[in-house]
Design an enzyme around this catalytic site. Structure first.
Site, PDB file in Angstrom:
ATOM      1  N   ASP A  24       1.033  -1.031  -0.144  1.00  0.00           N
ATOM      2  CA  ASP A  24       0.034   0.043  -0.044  1.00  0.00           C
ATOM      3  C   ASP A  24       0.822   0.991  -0.122  1.00  0.00           C
ATOM      4  O   ASP A  24       1.300   1.653   1.278  1.00  0.00           O
ATOM      5  CB  ASP A  24      -0.937   0.095   1.069  1.00  0.00           C
ATOM      6  CG  ASP A  24      -1.921   0.989   1.213  1.00  0.00           C
ATOM      7  OD1 ASP A  24      -2.027   1.893   0.295  1.00  0.00           O
ATOM      8  OD2 ASP A  24      -2.458   1.346   2.347  1.00  0.00           O
ATOM      9  N   GLU A  84      -2.030  -1.462  -4.754  1.00  0.00           N
ATOM     10  CA  GLU A  84      -3.414  -0.724  -4.825  1.00  0.00           C
ATOM     11  C   GLU A  84      -3.075   0.325  -5.812  1.00  0.00           C
ATOM     12  O   GLU A  84      -2.196   1.056  -6.168  1.00  0.00           O
ATOM     13  CB  GLU A  84      -3.583   0.109  -3.527  1.00  0.00           C
ATOM     14  CG  GLU A  84      -5.182   0.869  -3.625  1.00  0.00           C
ATOM     15  CD  GLU A  84      -5.353   1.288  -2.393  1.00  0.00           C
ATOM     16  OE1 GLU A  84      -5.863   0.619  -1.429  1.00  0.00           O
ATOM     17  OE2 GLU A  84      -5.081   2.385  -2.135  1.00  0.00           O
ATOM     18  N   ASP A 157      -2.100   0.711   7.812  1.00  0.00           N
ATOM     19  CA  ASP A 157      -1.602   0.573   6.272  1.00  0.00           C
ATOM     20  C   ASP A 157      -1.019  -0.996   6.035  1.00  0.00           C
ATOM     21  O   ASP A 157      -0.980  -1.112   4.905  1.00  0.00           O
ATOM     22  CB  ASP A 157      -0.399   1.671   6.360  1.00  0.00           C
ATOM     23  CG  ASP A 157      -1.017   2.973   6.672  1.00  0.00           C
ATOM     24  OD1 ASP A 157      -1.446   3.636   5.561  1.00  0.00           O
ATOM     25  OD2 ASP A 157      -0.588   3.586   7.788  1.00  0.00           O
TER      26      ASP A 157
END
Length: 200
Positions: A24, A84, A157
């Site tokens: 991420d 992502e 996260d």
């Protein structure tokens, strides 16, 4: 600097069919999660965050992010990376910085010939929780349930990165073969021919 919930513990990498690194990307904090898949069963290898706030310039943050992802790849030898997808927001500067961070992460994988696939945030949430509008807490809880792990709720996260890796496992076959890498699940061409109704 890498921070993990169990940084003092050495975690052996299990013998597996596939190791997936989920990332991420972020400009202040980047999350990562590494899972192994064996016989279709997922297990967590490691997860944590890369703290970038202490670095004074944006260029130095990108350098440290790149070096950290390369180090994780060299340590855990993932077969594939999932990250992502870029999102569209109103703040152009934020989008630009995030795009650079994503590019650095992808460059780190490409430097080691690791295939990369990107997933939209909504698709990740939908895959993991069944709800494309799920909260970070709901995603974290479901990822912990799927991996049979008690995940630290302060590491959103990192749990997001695990969710990206889990999403990729649920969508295996959606990845083309990278040069010099064998894909155990079949090449992109085979996937397209077998799943023409799923290709847009």
């Amino acid at each position: 600097m890498i921070i993990t919930p169990n940084s003092s513990t050495i975690i052996p990498v299990p013998i597996s069919e596939k190791i997936i690194l989920g990332v991420d990307p972020g400009t202040q904090i980047a999350g990562y999660g590494i899972i192994a898949v064996r016989g279709g069963v997922m297990s967590m290898i490691q997860y944590g965050v890369v703290q970038l706030t202490k670095y004074s310039t944006y260029q130095l943050k990108l350098q440290k992010l790149y070096e950290t992802i390369v180090r994780l790849i060299d340590e855990y030898h993932p077969d594939e990376m999932a990250i992502e997808d870029p999102f569209f927001g109103k703040n152009v500067q934020v989008m630009l910085k995030l795009g650079r961070a994503q590019g650095v992460v992808m460059a780190a994988a490409l430097s080691r010939n690791i295939p990369i696939v990107e997933y939209a945030p909504r698709r990740i949430k939908q895959s993991v929780t069944g709800n494309g509008n799920a909260t970070k807490d709901q995603v974290s809880q479901m990822v912990g349930h799927l991996l049979k792990e008690n995940l630290d709720p302060k590491f959103f996260d990192a749990t997001d990165a695990l969710a990206i890796a889990v999403c990729h496992h649920f969508h295996e076959n959606a990845l083309p073969v990278a040069p010099g890498k064998k894909n155990k699940k079949g090449a992109w061409g085979a996937f397209v021919s077998e799943n023409s109704n799923r290709v847009m």
